[in-house]
Design a protein around this motif. Structure first.
Motif, PDB file in Angstrom:
ATOM      1  N   GLY A  57       0.811  -1.213   0.000  1.00 56.34           N
ATOM      2  CA  GLY A  57       0.000   0.000   0.000  1.00 56.34           C
ATOM      3  C   GLY A  57       0.840   1.257   0.000  1.00 56.34           C
ATOM      4  N   ALA A  58       1.946   1.231   0.754  1.00 55.62           N
ATOM      5  CA  ALA A  58       2.825   2.398   0.821  1.00 55.62           C
ATOM      6  C   ALA A  58       3.471   2.697  -0.526  1.00 55.62           C
ATOM      7  CB  ALA A  58       3.898   2.181   1.884  1.00 55.62           C
ATOM      8  N   ILE A  59       3.907   1.658  -1.220  1.00 57.64           N
ATOM      9  CA  ILE A  59       4.558   1.845  -2.526  1.00 57.64           C
ATOM     10  C   ILE A  59       3.571   2.426  -3.541  1.00 57.64           C
ATOM     11  CG2 ILE A  59       5.585   0.620  -4.476  1.00 57.64           C
ATOM     12  CD1 ILE A  59       6.820  -1.314  -2.394  1.00 57.64           C
ATOM     13  N   VAL A  60       2.347   1.892  -3.536  1.00 57.92           N
ATOM     14  CA  VAL A  60       1.329   2.392  -4.462  1.00 57.92           C
ATOM     15  C   VAL A  60       1.038   3.864  -4.194  1.00 57.92           C
ATOM     16  CG1 VAL A  60      -1.099   2.203  -5.128  1.00 57.92           C
ATOM     17  CG2 VAL A  60       0.278   0.140  -4.853  1.00 57.92           C
ATOM     18  N   ALA A  61       0.888   4.216  -2.914  1.00 57.13           N
ATOM     19  CA  ALA A  61       0.614   5.612  -2.560  1.00 57.13           C
ATOM     20  C   ALA A  61       1.781   6.521  -2.929  1.00 57.13           C
ATOM     21  CB  ALA A  61       0.314   5.720  -1.065  1.00 57.13           C
ATOM     22  N   ALA A  62       3.007   6.035  -2.701  1.00 58.87           N
ATOM     23  CA  ALA A  62       4.190   6.845  -3.006  1.00 58.87           C
ATOM     24  C   ALA A  62       4.286   7.157  -4.501  1.00 58.87           C
ATOM     25  CB  ALA A  62       5.454   6.110  -2.546  1.00 58.87           C
ATOM     26  N   ILE A  63       3.840   6.212  -5.328  1.00 54.24           N
ATOM     27  CA  ILE A  63       3.880   6.422  -6.780  1.00 54.24           C
ATOM     28  C   ILE A  63       2.750   7.339  -7.233  1.00 54.24           C
ATOM     29  CG2 ILE A  63       3.632   5.267  -9.019  1.00 54.24           C
ATOM     30  CD1 ILE A  63       4.961   2.800  -7.729  1.00 54.24           C
TER      31      ILE A  63
ATOM     32  N   ALA B 294      -6.737  12.160  -1.989  1.00 55.41           N
ATOM     33  CA  ALA B 294      -7.822  11.280  -1.536  1.00 55.41           C
ATOM     34  C   ALA B 294      -7.974  10.072  -2.456  1.00 55.41           C
ATOM     35  CB  ALA B 294      -9.131  12.060  -1.473  1.00 55.41           C
ATOM     36  N   ILE B 295      -7.926  10.311  -3.767  1.00 54.53           N
ATOM     37  CA  ILE B 295      -8.037   9.202  -4.730  1.00 54.53           C
ATOM     38  C   ILE B 295      -6.874   8.242  -4.577  1.00 54.53           C
ATOM     39  CG2 ILE B 295      -8.041   8.629  -7.194  1.00 54.53           C
ATOM     40  CD1 ILE B 295      -9.424  11.377  -7.644  1.00 54.53           C
ATOM     41  N   SER B 296      -5.679   8.787  -4.389  1.00 56.92           N
ATOM     42  CA  SER B 296      -4.495   7.953  -4.178  1.00 56.92           C
ATOM     43  C   SER B 296      -4.655   7.095  -2.925  1.00 56.92           C
ATOM     44  CB  SER B 296      -3.257   8.847  -4.052  1.00 56.92           C
ATOM     45  OG  SER B 296      -2.132   8.100  -3.660  1.00 56.92           O
ATOM     46  N   THR B 297      -5.251   7.658  -1.881  1.00 56.02           N
ATOM     47  CA  THR B 297      -5.469   6.917  -0.639  1.00 56.02           C
ATOM     48  C   THR B 297      -6.382   5.719  -0.864  1.00 56.02           C
ATOM     49  OG1 THR B 297      -5.176   8.919   0.695  1.00 56.02           O
ATOM     50  CG2 THR B 297      -6.371   7.098   1.709  1.00 56.02           C
ATOM     51  N   ILE B 298      -7.454   5.911  -1.641  1.00 61.02           N
ATOM     52  CA  ILE B 298      -8.386   4.807  -1.906  1.00 61.02           C
ATOM     53  C   ILE B 298      -7.701   3.690  -2.692  1.00 61.02           C
ATOM     54  CG2 ILE B 298     -10.476   4.159  -3.162  1.00 61.02           C
ATOM     55  CD1 ILE B 298     -11.631   6.868  -2.480  1.00 61.02           C
ATOM     56  N   LEU B 299      -6.962   4.055  -3.729  1.00 57.96           N
ATOM     57  CA  LEU B 299      -6.280   3.034  -4.539  1.00 57.96           C
ATOM     58  C   LEU B 299      -5.245   2.286  -3.712  1.00 57.96           C
ATOM     59  CD1 LEU B 299      -5.832   5.067  -7.854  1.00 57.96           C
ATOM     60  CD2 LEU B 299      -7.509   3.262  -7.359  1.00 57.96           C
ATOM     61  N   SER B 300      -4.573   2.994  -2.823  1.00 59.96           N
ATOM     62  CA  SER B 300      -3.602   2.349  -1.943  1.00 59.96           C
ATOM     63  C   SER B 300      -4.291   1.356  -1.013  1.00 59.96           C
ATOM     64  CB  SER B 300      -2.866   3.418  -1.123  1.00 59.96           C
ATOM     65  OG  SER B 300      -2.074   2.839  -0.121  1.00 59.96           O
ATOM     66  N   ARG B 301      -5.455   1.726  -0.501  1.00 60.21           N
ATOM     67  CA  ARG B 301      -6.192   0.821   0.384  1.00 60.21           C
ATOM     68  C   ARG B 301      -6.657  -0.433  -0.352  1.00 60.21           C
ATOM     69  NH1 ARG B 301      -9.980   4.859   4.146  1.00 60.21           N
ATOM     70  NH2 ARG B 301      -8.242   5.758   5.333  1.00 60.21           N
ATOM     71  N   CYS B 302      -7.019  -0.285  -1.604  1.00 59.75           N
ATOM     72  CA  CYS B 302      -7.393  -1.457  -2.417  1.00 59.75           C
ATOM     73  C   CYS B 302      -6.234  -2.447  -2.496  1.00 59.75           C
ATOM     74  CB  CYS B 302      -7.795  -1.020  -3.822  1.00 59.75           C
ATOM     75  SG  CYS B 302      -9.379  -0.159  -3.933  1.00 59.75           S
ATOM     76  N   MET B 303      -5.040  -1.931  -2.719  1.00 61.57           N
ATOM     77  CA  MET B 303      -3.874  -2.784  -2.846  1.00 61.57           C
ATOM     78  C   MET B 303      -3.499  -3.425  -1.511  1.00 61.57           C
ATOM     79  SD  MET B 303      -3.199  -2.979  -5.939  1.00 61.57           S
ATOM     80  CE  MET B 303      -1.719  -3.957  -5.685  1.00 61.57           C
ATOM     81  N   ILE B 304      -3.724  -2.716  -0.402  1.00 62.09           N
ATOM     82  CA  ILE B 304      -3.437  -3.297   0.909  1.00 62.09           C
ATOM     83  C   ILE B 304      -4.314  -4.525   1.138  1.00 62.09           C
ATOM     84  CG2 ILE B 304      -3.705  -2.912   3.398  1.00 62.09           C
ATOM     85  CD1 ILE B 304      -2.797  -0.038   2.948  1.00 62.09           C
ATOM     86  N   MET B 305      -5.608  -4.413   0.842  1.00 65.72           N
ATOM     87  CA  MET B 305      -6.503  -5.543   1.042  1.00 65.72           C
ATOM     88  C   MET B 305      -6.148  -6.702   0.110  1.00 65.72           C
ATOM     89  SD  MET B 305     -10.683  -5.773   0.927  1.00 65.72           S
ATOM     90  CE  MET B 305     -10.775  -5.672  -0.859  1.00 65.72           C
ATOM     91  N   ALA B 306      -5.887  -6.399  -1.158  1.00 60.11           N
ATOM     92  CA  ALA B 306      -5.529  -7.455  -2.115  1.00 60.11           C
ATOM     93  C   ALA B 306      -4.249  -8.161  -1.689  1.00 60.11           C
ATOM     94  CB  ALA B 306      -5.369  -6.846  -3.508  1.00 60.11           C
ATOM     95  N   SER B 307      -3.265  -7.394  -1.236  1.00 61.78           N
ATOM     96  CA  SER B 307      -2.011  -7.982  -0.786  1.00 61.78           C
ATOM     97  C   SER B 307      -2.223  -8.857   0.441  1.00 61.78           C
ATOM     98  CB  SER B 307      -0.999  -6.864  -0.483  1.00 61.78           C
ATOM     99  OG  SER B 307       0.205  -7.396   0.000  1.00 61.78           O
TER     100      SER B 307
END
Length: 415
Positions: free
Chosen positions: A149-155, A172-185
């Motif tokens: 999630g951190a890497i996705v948000a950083a990018i 805010a949009i970046s935060t949501i996409l990062s949260r999606c990746m945290i759950m998938a991971s």
């Protein structure tokens, strides 16, 4: 490492917003994240209950029971998080107004929460899956969940904020996409541990009762910290946007600087729970002592780094006026108070995992009320610096009392 990555990205995100040269935006993200911390604290409380209960069952070699309860409670967590996220989005404006947000800062903060809050179940599930990985002893994969999630948000943060010129909405949009990746991971990394099944109807009530018995007081415990932070934000808002920005900068530096201390609450818990389940009481005490030693080492090292590099921090976050004074005082002197924050956190972890969750509730709320309100109220008579000093003095009292109580609890444990 996983927590530090998440907090570091949050710090960078705040830095990006500060370089838009709009004090209203910087203050807005400070107000919005004050409410977001309340949401995250509820999620953390539920994951503490999940990790403590499953860790104890795994230590007692009852893996099937642990899997059944964990699977049912994951759905309960998702439902609670969704309800909390929607309620926060609906009542964002009046809640922010109570904090002292006004004008453009209020508008931007409300917009941020309208976008981000409904996505709370995503990060809540990711945290829960990471907690299960720690409960089974797979700390490396638990780290991968948060790192992803951190890497996705950083990018995405600089792309959304600067590249697409979306500003705070982009964050805010970046935060949501990062949260999606945290759950998938989380789901991907938990494969192979046989800790998830399709929950049976008869498992929901036992899961809610057994895990909830730990989670509810843990939620109450964790809510104390953001409630105290809300009071701090309200107190700082009296002294203008520069003071709010200075406090917000500290609120983002501290989690990065003390990521080890915050991580102990997640990593020490399963170790205590497993050894308690196996009847190895001396190892429980050994775990607490090791955690306190790590806390002391982290605080001393961080104090030295922040004191030497505080001028760099002031330049990076484009601070002005009272914000400069607040951050300088924190970096050079008040950072030492985090030793007592660490004592409180480690002691609360012991209480939650050793069958005394209401002790942690009492100490955390004591710190957030008696250890914050009167100290900050008196300090506010001396300006924003007084507010910060008052907060630091309050935690010394409650951190010391909490860790002494934790040792007393361990002495009373029986095999």
């Amino acid at each position: 490492m996983g927590l530090m990555a998440v907090f570091a990205v949050d710090l960078l995100n705040f830095g990006y917003i500060s370089h838009l040269h709009d004090p209203a935006l910087t203050a807005a993200i400070a107000f919005a994240t004050s409410l977001s911390y309340v949401q995250i604290s509820v999620s953390i409380g539920m994951t503490i209950g999940l990790g403590a209960c499953t860790g104890r069952l795994i230590g007692a070699c009852r893996h099937d029971e642990a899997r059944s309860l964990a699977s049912a409670f994951l759905l309960i967590m998702a439902a609670v998080a969704l309800m909390l996220g929607i309620l926060t989005a609906v009542f964002a404006t009046p809640l922010l107004t109570l904090l002292g947000a006004r004008g453009p800062a209020l508008h931007h903060a409300a917009t941020f929460l309208h976008i981000v809050s409904p996505a709370l179940p995503l990060v809540c599930m990711g945290m829960a899956l990471s907690s299960l990985l720690r409960a089974v002893g797979d700390a490396k994969r638990a780290m991968r969940v948060t790192l992803t999630g951190a890497i996705v948000a950083a990018i995405l943060d600089p792309i959304m904020i600067f590249g697409l010129h979306l500003g705070l909405e982009g964050a805010a949009i970046s935060t949501i996409l990062s949260r999606c990746m945290i759950m998938a991971s989380g789901f991907m990394n938990l494969r192979g541990h046989d800790m998830i099944e399709w929950p049976r109807k008869e498992a929901f009530l036992p899961a809610a009762r057994r895990i909830g018995g730990i989670a509810l007081p843990a939620i109450a415990t964790n809510l104390a910290t953001p409630v105290g932070a809300l009071f701090m934000t309200h107190a700082m808002s009296r002294f203008g946007l520069d003071a709010v920005s200075g406090q917000a900068t500290i609120d983002r530096i501290a989690p990065v600087a003390f990521a080890l201390v915050f991580a102990l609450t997640g990593s020490v818990g399963p170790i205590m729970a497993q050894n308690l389940g196996a009847g190895l009481i001396p190892r429980v005490k050994e775990t607490l002592l090791a955690a306190l030693q790590l806390t002391a080492l982290c605080v001393v090292t961080t104090w030295l780094i922040l004191a030497v590099g505080h001028n760099v921090i002031l330049d990076l976050f484009n601070l002005h006026g009272s914000g400069v004074e607040i951050v300088r005082l924190f970096c050079c002197w008040l950072v030492a108070s985090y030793m007592f924050v660490g004592l409180l956190f480690v002691a609360n972890t012991a209480f939650n995992n050793l069958g005394h969750p209401f002790y942690s509730t009492g100490f955390n709320w004591g710190r957030a009320t008696l250890g914050t309100i009167p100290f900050v109220w008196i300090g506010s008579n001396y300006g924003p610096i007084g507010v910060l000093v008052g907060q630091s003095l309050g935690v010394v009292v409650f951190g010391t009392a909490a860790v002494l109580t934790a040792f007393s609890v361990i002495r009373r444990l029986k095999v």
